[in-house]
Design a protein around this motif. Structure first.
Motif, PDB file in Angstrom:
ATOM      1  N   ASP A 130      11.182  -8.372  -0.982  1.00  0.00           N
ATOM      2  CA  ASP A 130      11.864  -7.140  -1.367  1.00  0.00           C
ATOM      3  C   ASP A 130      11.010  -6.406  -2.388  1.00  0.00           C
ATOM      4  O   ASP A 130      10.562  -6.998  -3.371  1.00  0.00           O
ATOM      5  N   ALA A 131      10.783  -5.149  -2.147  1.00  0.00           N
ATOM      6  CA  ALA A 131       9.995  -4.346  -3.078  1.00  0.00           C
ATOM      7  C   ALA A 131      10.623  -2.969  -3.221  1.00  0.00           C
ATOM      8  O   ALA A 131      11.284  -2.472  -2.302  1.00  0.00           O
ATOM      9  N   HIS A 132      10.419  -2.377  -4.367  1.00  0.00           N
ATOM     10  CA  HIS A 132      10.880  -1.012  -4.634  1.00  0.00           C
ATOM     11  C   HIS A 132       9.740  -0.244  -5.271  1.00  0.00           C
ATOM     12  O   HIS A 132       9.049  -0.767  -6.141  1.00  0.00           O
ATOM     13  N   ILE A 133       9.559   0.978  -4.827  1.00  0.00           N
ATOM     14  CA  ILE A 133       8.488   1.823  -5.339  1.00  0.00           C
ATOM     15  C   ILE A 133       9.115   3.009  -6.057  1.00  0.00           C
ATOM     16  O   ILE A 133       9.998   3.671  -5.512  1.00  0.00           O
ATOM     17  N   PHE A 134       8.657   3.261  -7.262  1.00  0.00           N
ATOM     18  CA  PHE A 134       9.123   4.381  -8.056  1.00  0.00           C
ATOM     19  C   PHE A 134       7.944   5.336  -8.197  1.00  0.00           C
ATOM     20  O   PHE A 134       6.920   4.986  -8.776  1.00  0.00           O
ATOM     21  N   CYS A 135       8.085   6.532  -7.623  1.00  0.00           N
ATOM     22  CA  CYS A 135       6.948   7.457  -7.600  1.00  0.00           C
ATOM     23  C   CYS A 135       7.418   8.901  -7.735  1.00  0.00           C
ATOM     24  O   CYS A 135       8.609   9.190  -7.662  1.00  0.00           O
ATOM     25  N   GLU A 138       5.141  14.031  -5.267  1.00  0.00           N
ATOM     26  CA  GLU A 138       3.791  14.224  -4.732  1.00  0.00           C
ATOM     27  C   GLU A 138       3.183  12.934  -4.176  1.00  0.00           C
ATOM     28  O   GLU A 138       2.262  12.979  -3.373  1.00  0.00           O
ATOM     29  N   GLN A 139       3.687  11.803  -4.589  1.00  0.00           N
ATOM     30  CA  GLN A 139       3.153  10.512  -4.156  1.00  0.00           C
ATOM     31  C   GLN A 139       3.875   9.938  -2.938  1.00  0.00           C
ATOM     32  O   GLN A 139       3.429   8.939  -2.375  1.00  0.00           O
ATOM     33  N   ILE A 140       4.970  10.534  -2.527  1.00  0.00           N
ATOM     34  CA  ILE A 140       5.811   9.948  -1.477  1.00  0.00           C
ATOM     35  C   ILE A 140       5.047   9.707  -0.182  1.00  0.00           C
ATOM     36  O   ILE A 140       5.102   8.618   0.391  1.00  0.00           O
ATOM     37  N   GLU A 141       4.314  10.700   0.300  1.00  0.00           N
ATOM     38  CA  GLU A 141       3.630  10.559   1.582  1.00  0.00           C
ATOM     39  C   GLU A 141       2.631   9.398   1.568  1.00  0.00           C
ATOM     40  O   GLU A 141       2.617   8.567   2.485  1.00  0.00           O
ATOM     41  N   SER A 142       1.833   9.310   0.516  1.00  0.00           N
ATOM     42  CA  SER A 142       0.847   8.222   0.471  1.00  0.00           C
ATOM     43  C   SER A 142       1.534   6.861   0.279  1.00  0.00           C
ATOM     44  O   SER A 142       1.072   5.851   0.814  1.00  0.00           O
ATOM     45  N   GLY A 146       1.232   3.707   2.756  1.00  0.00           N
ATOM     46  CA  GLY A 146       0.871   2.392   2.230  1.00  0.00           C
ATOM     47  C   GLY A 146       1.876   1.320   2.632  1.00  0.00           C
ATOM     48  O   GLY A 146       1.496   0.190   2.965  1.00  0.00           O
ATOM     49  N   CYS A 147       3.154   1.659   2.623  1.00  0.00           N
ATOM     50  CA  CYS A 147       4.194   0.698   3.035  1.00  0.00           C
ATOM     51  C   CYS A 147       4.053   0.342   4.509  1.00  0.00           C
ATOM     52  O   CYS A 147       4.196  -0.827   4.891  1.00  0.00           O
ATOM     53  N   LEU A 148       3.792   1.343   5.341  1.00  0.00           N
ATOM     54  CA  LEU A 148       3.618   1.073   6.769  1.00  0.00           C
ATOM     55  C   LEU A 148       2.385   0.198   7.013  1.00  0.00           C
ATOM     56  O   LEU A 148       2.438  -0.744   7.811  1.00  0.00           O
ATOM     57  N   ASP A 149       1.292   0.486   6.322  1.00  0.00           N
ATOM     58  CA  ASP A 149       0.097  -0.360   6.441  1.00  0.00           C
ATOM     59  C   ASP A 149       0.398  -1.791   6.011  1.00  0.00           C
ATOM     60  O   ASP A 149      -0.017  -2.749   6.668  1.00  0.00           O
ATOM     61  N   PHE A 150       1.120  -1.940   4.911  1.00  0.00           N
ATOM     62  CA  PHE A 150       1.483  -3.256   4.405  1.00  0.00           C
ATOM     63  C   PHE A 150       2.313  -4.009   5.454  1.00  0.00           C
ATOM     64  O   PHE A 150       2.032  -5.162   5.784  1.00  0.00           O
ATOM     65  N   LEU A 170       6.224  14.156   8.559  1.00  0.00           N
ATOM     66  CA  LEU A 170       7.071  14.675   7.502  1.00  0.00           C
ATOM     67  C   LEU A 170       7.250  16.166   7.702  1.00  0.00           C
ATOM     68  O   LEU A 170       6.297  16.898   7.915  1.00  0.00           O
ATOM     69  N   GLU A 171       8.487  16.600   7.648  1.00  0.00           N
ATOM     70  CA  GLU A 171       8.777  18.025   7.773  1.00  0.00           C
ATOM     71  C   GLU A 171       9.262  18.540   6.448  1.00  0.00           C
ATOM     72  O   GLU A 171       9.983  17.865   5.728  1.00  0.00           O
ATOM     73  N   SER A 172       8.883  19.768   6.106  1.00  0.00           N
ATOM     74  CA  SER A 172       9.336  20.338   4.847  1.00  0.00           C
ATOM     75  C   SER A 172      10.651  21.026   5.022  1.00  0.00           C
ATOM     76  O   SER A 172      11.035  21.494   5.998  1.00  0.00           O
TER      77      SER A 172
END
Length: 172
Positions: A130-135, A138-142, A146-150, A170-172
């Motif tokens: 289990d992991a959580h990313i706080f960003c 502007e960092q969401i896409e990368s 990274g999560c998908l690669d992992f 990703l759509e705006s």
């Protein structure tokens, strides 16, 4: 047969423990290599934490009953999210300067009704990656990339390599 210590929790046999340790060690090394901070959260927390996180209101039917201990009510954790959020909040770093990633091989407990439990798919206690990313926004896409690669690397390293490569837009 249901083991006498068990309310349908998965348990390891002696020969399987080494396999689990090797997998957990590999996962922790991957967390570190990818910039995650390793964290541990308690198995029991004050019930108020789950009110604050929303788990009490939306998930309480799948949580074990509260326990009265000393000065408050406590519950076994069904998820690691509230603990990871508290760890981040206690950090002295601000969100604008810090893309925090917390990873844990955390044991959680869920009150699954006896009629829905099935093998390893629905159990009352298990350890999950289990992991959580706080960003920042502007960092969401990368971070998603990274999560998908992992996730793909985990699948490949454990021999699961016959699946279509995921794609997303990703759509705006």
């Amino acid at each position: 047969m249901i083991p006498p210590w068990d309310a349908r929790k998965f348990s390891s046999r002696p020969g399987e423990i080494l396999d689990r340790k090797q997998m957990e060690d590999w996962m922790r090394e991957e967390y570190i290599r990818r910039g995650y901070s390793l964290v541990y959260t308690p198995h029991v927390a004050r019930r108020q934490l789950f009110h604050t996180s929303g788990h009490e209101g939306y998930y309480s039917q799948n949580m074990f009953d509260a326990m009265e201990l000393d000065d408050a009510e406590y519950r076994l954790k069904p998820m690691n999210c509230p603990g990871h959020i508290l760890i981040y909040k206690d950090s002295l770093k601000s969100l604008s300067r810090f893309a925090g990633a917390a990873g844990e091989l955390g044991t959680v407990y869920r009150y699954e009704r006896s009629g829905v439990m099935h093998g390893l798919l629905r159990v009352r206690g298990f350890t999950q990656d289990d992991a959580h990313i706080f960003c920042t926004p502007e960092q969401i896409e990368s971070e998603i990339a990274g999560c998908l690669d992992f996730a793909l690397d985990v699948l490949k390293d454990f021999g699961f390599d016959k699946f279509p490569k995921p794609s997303f837009h990703l759509e705006s």
